[in-house]
Design an enzyme around this catalytic site. Structure first.
Site, mmCIF file in Angstrom:
data_model
loop_
_atom_site.group_PDB
_atom_site.id
_atom_site.type_symbol
_atom_site.label_atom_id
_atom_site.label_comp_id
_atom_site.label_asym_id
_atom_site.label_seq_id
_atom_site.Cartn_x
_atom_site.Cartn_y
_atom_site.Cartn_z
ATOM 1 N N GLU A 29 1.609 20.879 6.142
ATOM 2 C CA GLU A 29 2.000 22.238 6.488
ATOM 3 C C GLU A 29 1.017 22.876 7.464
ATOM 4 O OE1 GLU A 29 3.172 21.619 2.085
ATOM 5 O OE2 GLU A 29 1.686 20.880 3.523
ATOM 6 N N CYS A 53 1.290 22.488 -2.010
ATOM 7 C CA CYS A 53 0.276 22.646 -3.049
ATOM 8 C C CYS A 53 -0.057 24.125 -3.242
ATOM 9 C CB CYS A 53 -0.979 21.852 -2.715
ATOM 10 S SG CYS A 53 -1.850 22.416 -1.245
ATOM 11 N N ALA A 69 6.228 -23.595 -3.887
ATOM 12 C CA ALA A 69 5.336 -24.597 -3.298
ATOM 13 C C ALA A 69 5.870 -25.977 -3.646
ATOM 14 C CB ALA A 69 3.910 -24.442 -3.827
ATOM 15 N N SER A 123 2.387 -24.885 0.531
ATOM 16 C CA SER A 123 3.297 -23.739 0.549
ATOM 17 C C SER A 123 3.313 -23.009 1.884
ATOM 18 C CB SER A 123 2.917 -22.745 -0.557
ATOM 19 O OG SER A 123 1.604 -22.247 -0.341
ATOM 20 N N ARG A 142 -4.013 -6.588 7.620
ATOM 21 C CA ARG A 142 -4.208 -6.964 9.022
ATOM 22 C C ARG A 142 -3.219 -6.200 9.910
ATOM 23 N NH1 ARG A 142 -4.551 -11.556 5.992
ATOM 24 N NH2 ARG A 142 -2.433 -12.251 6.501
ATOM 25 N N SER A 187 -10.703 -15.018 -15.908
ATOM 26 C CA SER A 187 -11.215 -14.916 -17.282
ATOM 27 C C SER A 187 -12.585 -15.551 -17.454
ATOM 28 C CB SER A 187 -10.233 -15.575 -18.258
ATOM 29 O OG SER A 187 -8.992 -14.923 -18.232
ATOM 30 N N GLY A 208 0.334 -16.548 -8.493
ATOM 31 C CA GLY A 208 1.142 -17.697 -8.836
ATOM 32 C C GLY A 208 2.135 -17.410 -9.953
#
Length: 370
Positions: free
Chosen positions: A56, A79, A166, A172, A211, A226, A300
């Site tokens: 605005e 706002c 894949a 892949s 990119r 993990s 995956g």
């Protein structure tokens, strides 16, 4: 509300302007504003950068004295509070705006109807709801975080016509065409974080950077790991931008990995165990606290399947190439075994668009469809 064709045209322009800030205004929402006086646009603006003036303000500055008596078309409720910038509702009032058309109310608790109320109290005619669905989809991450205190989760996958990701030997690159891969950059641009698993990091050695030529920001990149297996020299760690490695709480990353993180300014996050992996809900809650609106998963079949099985995917984007890879190639998802059709995941088409020679399929879970 009985909106005219001109109203729709001007709001469409406001939405188009708003989209220009998709990669630069987060965690704030994308907002566009068009000022119209005597059927002529006298001011345009959009929220260009976090901490900078709102849409605005830019539109009012461009309009100058012509703003008095004009109609403002705003893609999100102005706002009503003093944050990093002054309240836009007061700026519209001071400028002498006569009518305000708003696509949708702002779900943020400090606004949430207050901006509209202030405008009405000042005697300005306010109409809300024009192209609300389009405005909501444009800011789906911001809205979701405000309403559910959790980021919007988008799962992106590239598959063949027979839903393979894949070959059996792991190759892949590339299933989809260059135009489809370029289109993925647009999704990354609107994402606050890109999430992958350690399997993808080890197998594909990705950088997972944004990119685009006209952007100087990088989404946070998250590795679910993990057992802290991320190599200290992994390309994702040496690429520009910040990386967060999430491992099992109570265990420590190897010294070489800790040194690499310290060198490049990355972080390690400990998560509780859950379902033979890490607590995904704890992770999403943490990201919401970091004001991440949208998380894009590029992972995956196992990790992608875990998010779907947990009901944590809000948007599924599949780039499908017209190629057949055969039954020995790797499947798109690993899901829990189902024993009845009532357990099947149901999705609804949001969009189907041809990108180059591929299709971009966008779906949302039927359960969360508005």
């Amino acid at each position: 509300m009985n909106f005219t064709a001109s109203d729709r045209q001007y709001m469409t322009t406001a939405l188009e302007l708003a989209s220009r800030g998709v990669a630069s205004c987060m965690p704030n929402p994308q907002v566009g504003c068009v000022l119209v006086r005597e059927d002529k646009i006298v001011g345009r603006g959009w929220h260009q950068q976090t901490g900078g003036p709102h849409a605005e303000v830019f539109a009012l500055e461009q309009a100058g004295d012509q703003a008095r008596g004009a109609t403002a078309y705003v893609s999100l409720e102005p706002c009503a509070h003093q944050g990093r910038t002054p309240a836009c509702s007061k700026a519209l009032i001071t400028a002498g705006i006569k009518r305000v058309v708003v696509a949708m109310e702002d779900p943020y608790y400090e606004v949430s109807g207050r901006g509209i109320k202030q405008l009405k109290q000042a005697g300005i005619s306010v109409e809300c709801g024009l192209l609300a669905a389009e405005a909501g989809w444009q800011n789906r991450g911001f809205i979701h975080r405000c309403q559910h205190q959790r980021p919007w989760v988008r799962l992106k996958m590239a598959v063949s016509l027979d839903a393979r990701t894949a070959l059996k030997n792991g190759q892949s690159q590339w299933i989809t065409s260059a135009p489809a891969r370029a289109d993925v950059q647009q999704l990354r641009a609107r994402s606050g974080a890109i999430l992958t698993g350690i399997g993808t990091v080890l197998a594909d050695k990705p950088r997972m950077t944004l990119r685009l030529p006209d952007t100087n920001r990088q989404p946070l990149r998250i590795i679910l790991d993990s057992h802290w297996q991320t190599p200290a020299d992994a390309p994702i760690l040496t690429a520009p931008g910040m990386v967060m490695i999430a491992g099992l709480a109570g265990t420590a990353a190897p010294e070489k990995l800790q040194a690499a993180c310290a060198k490049y300014g990355h972080e390690c996050l400990g998560l509780a165990p859950a379902n033979k992996g890490l607590d995904l809900i704890q992770l999403l809650d943490f990201l919401a606290d970091q004001q991440i609106n949208e998380v894009q998963i590029e992972a995956g079949a196992v990790l992608a399947g875990s998010f779907i099985s947990a009901g944590l995917v809000d948007e599924l984007v599949v780039y499908q190439a017209p190629k057949l890879m055969g039954n020995t190639a790797k499947a798109m998802l690993v899901l829990e075994e189902l024993t009845s059709m009532e357990q099947v995941n149901n999705w609804q088409w949001q969009d189907v668009t041809q990108i180059g020679n591929d299709l971009r399929l966008t779906l949302i879970p039927i359960a969360t469809k508005n």
